[in-house]
Design a protein around this motif. Structure first.
Motif, mmCIF file in Angstrom:
data_model
loop_
_atom_site.group_PDB
_atom_site.id
_atom_site.type_symbol
_atom_site.label_atom_id
_atom_site.label_comp_id
_atom_site.label_asym_id
_atom_site.label_seq_id
_atom_site.Cartn_x
_atom_site.Cartn_y
_atom_site.Cartn_z
ATOM 1 N N VAL A 19 34.119 25.394 64.288
ATOM 2 C CA VAL A 19 34.028 26.680 63.931
ATOM 3 C C VAL A 19 34.417 27.052 62.506
ATOM 4 C CG1 VAL A 19 34.588 29.205 64.362
ATOM 5 C CG2 VAL A 19 34.178 27.932 66.242
ATOM 6 N N ARG A 20 35.665 26.465 62.218
ATOM 7 C CA ARG A 20 35.975 26.694 60.767
ATOM 8 C C ARG A 20 36.793 25.607 60.116
ATOM 9 N NH1 ARG A 20 37.401 29.031 56.194
ATOM 10 N NH2 ARG A 20 39.574 29.851 56.014
ATOM 11 N N ARG A 21 36.983 25.093 59.091
ATOM 12 C CA ARG A 21 37.616 24.142 58.218
ATOM 13 C C ARG A 21 38.400 24.661 57.162
ATOM 14 N NH1 ARG A 21 35.901 18.019 57.865
ATOM 15 N NH2 ARG A 21 34.741 18.584 59.686
ATOM 16 N N VAL A 22 39.436 24.513 57.265
ATOM 17 C CA VAL A 22 40.483 24.878 55.953
ATOM 18 C C VAL A 22 41.122 23.569 55.138
ATOM 19 C CG1 VAL A 22 42.268 26.255 55.042
ATOM 20 C CG2 VAL A 22 40.951 27.212 57.082
ATOM 21 N N GLU A 23 40.596 23.127 54.247
ATOM 22 C CA GLU A 23 41.025 22.088 53.763
ATOM 23 C C GLU A 23 41.340 22.330 51.960
ATOM 24 O OE1 GLU A 23 37.399 19.526 54.012
ATOM 25 O OE2 GLU A 23 38.284 18.668 55.667
ATOM 26 N N ASP A 24 41.982 21.228 51.450
ATOM 27 C CA ASP A 24 42.370 21.102 49.900
ATOM 28 C C ASP A 24 40.918 21.577 49.317
ATOM 29 O OD1 ASP A 24 43.802 20.763 47.727
ATOM 30 O OD2 ASP A 24 42.739 18.825 47.493
ATOM 31 N N PRO A 25 40.877 22.410 48.298
ATOM 32 C CA PRO A 25 41.870 23.028 47.786
ATOM 33 C C PRO A 25 42.166 24.313 48.269
ATOM 34 C CG PRO A 25 39.803 23.498 46.733
ATOM 35 C CD PRO A 25 39.687 22.642 47.720
#
Length: 171
Positions: free
Chosen positions: A97-103
């Motif tokens: 559903v969602r991916r939160v990565e750098d930056p």
């Protein structure tokens, strides 16, 4: 009488004194600036983590589906991240559903020994740690995750209660 020469600027000694004073003041300010930056980064990451946990919990209760929440733990110096998956009702198929990565994700994530979060199952990375929101909004596993703004920097502990999904932050 000879002509008086107008002063042409600063002497070398005056320049050295001014630059030295500026260097001393800057050296005193840098640790405070770094601490403030780390604190701001940790506040931002904690707010993001809480918001993403609430979004995953709301998704599980509103759609009556299981939502797997994954914590990236990429070592001690690389930024980690978050990701969540939804299982289609009545199947074993998960989709991201969602991916939160750098930056977007600004901090390093790591787990303390006995954090409470088990290793992930398929389709998530088995080297990471996961928990699952069930359709009534509770978690299969609660625990603690530690976040750090930079390698060797201050650490905040974020605890997630399995029964309620409540998040507490220890600085």
């Amino acid at each position: 009488m000879g002509k008086l020469r107008p002063s042409a600027g600063f002497s070398l000694i005056e320049l050295v004194v001014v630059v030295s004073i500026a260097a001393i003041v800057l050296a005193m300010l840098i640790p405070g600036i770094r601490q403030a930056t780390d604190s701001f980064t940790l506040r931002k990451a904690t707010s993001m983590l809480i918001a993403e946990l609430r979004t995953a919990q709301a998704l599980s209760t509103s759609d009556q589906v299981d939502v797997m929440f994954e914590f990236y733990t990429n070592g001690s110096s690389a930024p980690g991240g978050l990701r969540y998956w939804v299982r289609e009702p009545g199947t074993t198929t998960w989709f991201e559903v969602r991916r939160v990565e750098d930056p977007e994700w600004p901090v390093i994530v790591h787990m303390a020994g006995g954090s409470g979060f088990p290793g992930c199952s398929t389709p998530a990375d088995p080297g990471h740690h996961c928990t699952v929101f069930k359709s009534l909004g509770y978690l299969t596993d609660g625990g603690e995750v530690k976040i750090r703004a930079r390698s060797g920097g201050p650490e905040w502990e974020v605890a997630v209660n399995a029964a309620t999904g409540r998040v507490t932050v220890n600085r």
